[in-house]
Design an enzyme around this catalytic site. Structure first.
Site, PDB file in Angstrom:
ATOM      1  N   GLY A 164       3.086   6.031  -2.735  1.00  0.00           N
ATOM      2  CA  GLY A 164       4.273   6.777  -3.156  1.00  0.00           C
ATOM      3  C   GLY A 164       4.368   6.881  -4.667  1.00  0.00           C
ATOM      4  N   GLY A 166       0.818  -1.213   0.000  1.00  0.00           N
ATOM      5  CA  GLY A 166       0.000   0.000   0.000  1.00  0.00           C
ATOM      6  C   GLY A 166       0.854   1.265   0.000  1.00  0.00           C
ATOM      7  CB  CYS A 167       3.796   2.232   2.008  1.00  0.00           C
ATOM      8  SG  CYS A 167       2.949   2.059   3.600  1.00  0.00           S
ATOM      9  CB  THR A 168       5.058   0.282  -2.888  1.00  0.00           C
ATOM     10  OG1 THR A 168       6.001  -0.201  -1.919  1.00  0.00           O
ATOM     11  CG2 THR A 168       5.722   0.355  -4.246  1.00  0.00           C
TER      12      THR A 168
END
Length: 155
Positions: A50, A45-47
């Site tokens: 970003g 999710g963070c990738t």
């Protein structure tokens, strides 16, 4: 320390960041700032989040806007994450949770059936005068960055 409140100036902060630098709010005077908090470098999710900010970065830059990612990971992990994903913006390391506490993003979460304290995915929009204008909490990645871009355009 006080907390960030919509309609009020964001209290000063300074944190270590990628690119071997320290980033402070005062150093960003005159720029719109998008501060997005995410749980952990290199997780799915963070990738995705970003990458979405990366893909629209030119549009934010054209609007005098700086994007900054924040998590509790160290600068070395941030450097690897940034390089691997070709992020054109800096990532701030908040190991002491100073900024996390200022923006009240540390929440109890369920991780594999265990209760843990972690960063709740959140984004904050600070205008060019240092005033918090908008916040998004419990962010779902899909469509979020486009929504933030529209809010910047509306400033």
């Amino acid at each position: 320390m006080s907390s960030a409140t919509i309609g009020k100036k964001v209290p000063a902060f300074k944190l270590p960041a990628t690119g071997d630098q320290e980033i402070s709010l005062s150093g960003l005077k005159g720029k719109v700032v998008v501060l997005y908090f995410y749980p952990k470098d290199s997780t799915p999710g963070c990738t995705k989040e970003g990458q979405a900010f990366r893909d629209l970065h030119d549009q934010f830059t054209a609007l005098n806007t700086v994007i900054l990612g924040v998590s509790r990971d160290g600068v070395k992990a941030h450097e690897n994450f940034k390089a691997k994903q070709s992020f054109p913006f800096e990532l701030l390391s908040d190991k002491e949770e100073t900024l996390c506490n200022l923006f009240d993003v540390i929440k109890e979460k369920n991780m594999y059936g265990k209760k843990v304290m972690g960063i709740e995915r959140s984004t904050f929009l600070i205008n060019d005068k240092g005033v918090l204008k908008q916040e998004w909490r419990k962010v779902k990645v899909a469509g979020h960055v486009e929504e933030v871009l529209e809010a910047v355009k509306a400033l």
